[in-house]
Design an enzyme around this catalytic site. Structure first.
Site, mmCIF file in Angstrom:
data_model
loop_
_atom_site.group_PDB
_atom_site.id
_atom_site.type_symbol
_atom_site.label_atom_id
_atom_site.label_comp_id
_atom_site.label_asym_id
_atom_site.label_seq_id
_atom_site.Cartn_x
_atom_site.Cartn_y
_atom_site.Cartn_z
ATOM 1 N N ASN A 61 41.846 -14.123 -64.330
ATOM 2 C CA ASN A 61 40.617 -13.352 -63.551
ATOM 3 C C ASN A 61 40.617 -13.653 -61.930
ATOM 4 O O ASN A 61 39.914 -14.725 -61.912
ATOM 5 C CB ASN A 61 39.368 -13.580 -64.221
ATOM 6 C CG ASN A 61 37.983 -12.974 -63.551
ATOM 7 O OD1 ASN A 61 38.302 -12.256 -62.905
ATOM 8 N ND2 ASN A 61 36.931 -13.369 -63.964
ATOM 9 N N LYS A 72 38.737 -12.668 -59.915
ATOM 10 C CA LYS A 72 37.212 -12.423 -59.279
ATOM 11 C C LYS A 72 37.524 -11.676 -57.823
ATOM 12 O O LYS A 72 38.246 -10.974 -57.749
ATOM 13 C CB LYS A 72 36.644 -13.582 -59.365
ATOM 14 C CG LYS A 72 36.539 -14.268 -60.479
ATOM 15 C CD LYS A 72 35.501 -15.541 -60.858
ATOM 16 C CE LYS A 72 35.721 -16.223 -61.990
ATOM 17 N NZ LYS A 72 34.949 -17.375 -62.222
ATOM 18 N N HIS A 124 31.748 -9.861 -68.446
ATOM 19 C CA HIS A 124 31.843 -11.055 -68.026
ATOM 20 C C HIS A 124 30.667 -11.841 -67.774
ATOM 21 O O HIS A 124 29.798 -11.038 -67.187
ATOM 22 C CB HIS A 124 32.727 -11.246 -66.562
ATOM 23 C CG HIS A 124 33.157 -12.417 -66.162
ATOM 24 N ND1 HIS A 124 32.329 -13.433 -65.529
ATOM 25 C CD2 HIS A 124 34.253 -13.276 -66.519
ATOM 26 C CE1 HIS A 124 32.839 -14.558 -65.112
ATOM 27 N NE2 HIS A 124 34.291 -14.432 -65.794
ATOM 28 N N GLU A 140 29.609 -13.310 -65.140
ATOM 29 C CA GLU A 140 28.862 -13.261 -63.797
ATOM 30 C C GLU A 140 28.184 -11.880 -63.745
ATOM 31 O O GLU A 140 27.264 -11.649 -63.002
ATOM 32 C CB GLU A 140 30.203 -13.339 -62.762
ATOM 33 C CG GLU A 140 30.476 -14.886 -62.688
ATOM 34 C CD GLU A 140 31.635 -15.246 -62.316
ATOM 35 O OE1 GLU A 140 32.580 -14.191 -61.630
ATOM 36 O OE2 GLU A 140 32.083 -16.220 -62.349
ATOM 37 N N GLU A 144 33.322 -17.571 -73.463
ATOM 38 C CA GLU A 144 33.450 -18.122 -72.203
ATOM 39 C C GLU A 144 31.767 -19.103 -71.931
ATOM 40 O O GLU A 144 31.004 -18.132 -71.518
ATOM 41 C CB GLU A 144 33.698 -17.196 -70.891
ATOM 42 C CG GLU A 144 34.836 -16.787 -71.035
ATOM 43 C CD GLU A 144 35.474 -16.256 -69.724
ATOM 44 O OE1 GLU A 144 36.297 -16.872 -69.154
ATOM 45 O OE2 GLU A 144 34.635 -15.436 -69.008
ATOM 46 N N GLY A 181 33.568 -22.039 -63.891
ATOM 47 C CA GLY A 181 33.739 -22.338 -62.262
ATOM 48 C C GLY A 181 33.067 -23.680 -62.057
ATOM 49 O O GLY A 181 32.820 -24.251 -60.824
ATOM 50 N N SER A 207 36.821 -23.265 -66.674
ATOM 51 C CA SER A 207 37.521 -24.298 -66.387
ATOM 52 C C SER A 207 38.909 -24.898 -66.816
ATOM 53 O O SER A 207 39.209 -25.780 -66.883
ATOM 54 C CB SER A 207 36.763 -25.641 -66.122
ATOM 55 O OG SER A 207 35.405 -25.252 -65.129
HETATM 56 C C1 PEP Z 1 36.191 -17.017 -65.722
HETATM 57 O O1 PEP Z 1 35.625 -16.750 -64.739
HETATM 58 O O2 PEP Z 1 36.624 -16.115 -66.463
HETATM 59 C C2 PEP Z 1 36.435 -18.310 -65.778
HETATM 60 C C3 PEP Z 1 37.199 -18.809 -67.177
HETATM 61 O O3 PEP Z 1 36.539 -19.205 -64.719
HETATM 62 P P1 PEP Z 1 36.957 -20.642 -64.310
HETATM 63 O O4 PEP Z 1 38.367 -20.758 -64.883
HETATM 64 O O5 PEP Z 1 36.976 -20.828 -62.924
HETATM 65 O O6 PEP Z 1 35.802 -21.575 -64.985
#
Ligand code: PEP
Length: 249
Positions: A11, A13, A95, A97, A165, A171, A211
Site C-alpha cells: 500500500n 498510500k 483501510h 486511515e 491491521e 505506521g 509495521s
Molecule cells: C498499512 O497502511 O496498510 C500499513 C500496514 O502500513 P505500515 O506497514 O507502514 O504500518
C-alpha cells in the site's frame, strides 16, 4: 494456513512521484518473487496507469479505494467500473486511515465491498482495532462488527481477502507480536468457520498489516493463520518489499 497462495500487498498510500515510481518499479522488477506468492501493489490513482504498464508479472496492481456505487455526480471519486475499465484487478477497501480520516464506517465499507465485487474487482478488505479498543477489552467486538458488515455483503468469497491491521501498529514501527497477530487471525478464521462456513475459512487469506518489514516478516509468516501481509512503509523500498514477498521461503 489458507489453502490459497500467500499474498503480499504493498500500500503506497499518498506517496511518490513519477520519478520515484520509475525507480521503485525497476527495483521490484529486478527482484525475485516466488511463484507460489501473489503480489499486489497499490499506487495512488493517478499513477495506476504508469505502474500497470511498467510493473512486470507476477506483480499485479490495486487501487487504494473506490466509490461506493455507480459513477456520476460524485466529484473527486473514482468508480469500481473505471478501475475495471483500466485493467486494475484489485481494490483495497476500508483501510483504517479512510475509516478514521474520511469517516468511512463499517456499513459504508460493506457497501463498497459489495459494489466492487459486483464490478468484478478483487477486494482486500481491512479491519482492525485501535489501542484504546484493545486495552478496554472491546477488541473482539469491534472486529466482529467490522467483519460482520463485510460478510453481509459477500456471497462469493473467492475474490475476497481480509487484512487484519491493528490501528496501533500502522505506521508506528510497533509491530504486533507474532502471538498477538496469530491470536486475532485464529479468532477471525474461527468466526468465518462459524458464520460463513468451513470451506470459505480454509481458503480465505487473512493478511497481517502494521509495521511489517524485512526484519520481522519471517517470524510473522511462520504463524499458522497468517496468509500474507499488507505492507505500508516498507512497500516503498523495493529491496525490502521483495524480501517480504520471500518471507515464507
Ligand atoms: C498499512 O497502511 O496498510 C500499513 C500496514 O502500513 P505500515 O506497514 O507502514 O504500518
Amino acid at each position: 494456513k489458507s489453502t490459497a497462495r500467500f499474498l503480499v500487498g504493498g500500500n503506497w498510500k499518498c506517496n511518490g512521484d513519477r520519478e520515484s515510481i520509475v525507480r521503485l518499479v525497476a527495483d521490484l522488477n529486478s527482484g525475485d518473487v516466488p511463484s507460489d506468492v501473489e503480489v499486489v501493489c497499490a499506487p495512488p490513482f493517478v499513477y495506476l496507469d504508469q505502474v500497470s504498464k511498467a510493473l512486470m508479472p507476477p506483480y499485479q496492481v490495486a487501487a487504494q479505494n473506490c466509490w461506493v456505487g455507480k459513477g456520476g455526480a460524485f466529484t473527486g471519486e473514482v468508480s469500481a467500473e473505471m478501475l475495471s475499465d483500466c485493467g486494475v484487478g484489485w481494490v483495497i477497501l476500508g483501510h483504517s486511515e479512510r475509516r478514521a480520516l474520511c469517516g468511512e464506517d463499517s456499513q459504508f465499507v460493506g457497501k463498497k465491498v459489495a459494489y466492487a465485487l459486483e464490478q468484478g474487482l478483487r477486494v482486500i478488505a481491512c479491519i482492525g482495532e485501535t489501542l484504546e479498543q484493545r486495552e478496554s477489552g472491546e477488541m473482539f467486538n469491534v472486529l466482529e462488527e467490522q467483519m460482520g458488515a463485510i460478510a453481509e455483503n459477500v456471497s462469493d468469497w473467492g475474490p475476497v481477502v481480509i487484512a487484519y491491521e491493528p490501528v496501533w501498529a500502522i505506521g508506528t514501527g510497533v509491530v504486533a507480536t507474532p502471538d498477538q497477530a496469530q491470536e486475532v487471525h485464529a479468532y477471525l478464521r474461527k468466526w468465518v468457520t462459524e458464520k460463513v462456513g468451513a470451506g470459505v475459512a480454509d481458503s480465505l487469506r487473512i493478511l497481517y498489516g502494521g509495521s511489517v518489514n524485512d526484519a520481522n516478516c519471517v517470524e510473522l509468516a511462520g504463524q499458522e493463520d497468517i496468509d500474507g501481509f499488507l505492507v505500508g512503509g516498507a512497500s516503498l523500498k523495493g529491496a525490502a518489499f521483495v524480501k517480504i514477498c520471500n518471507a515464507q521461503s
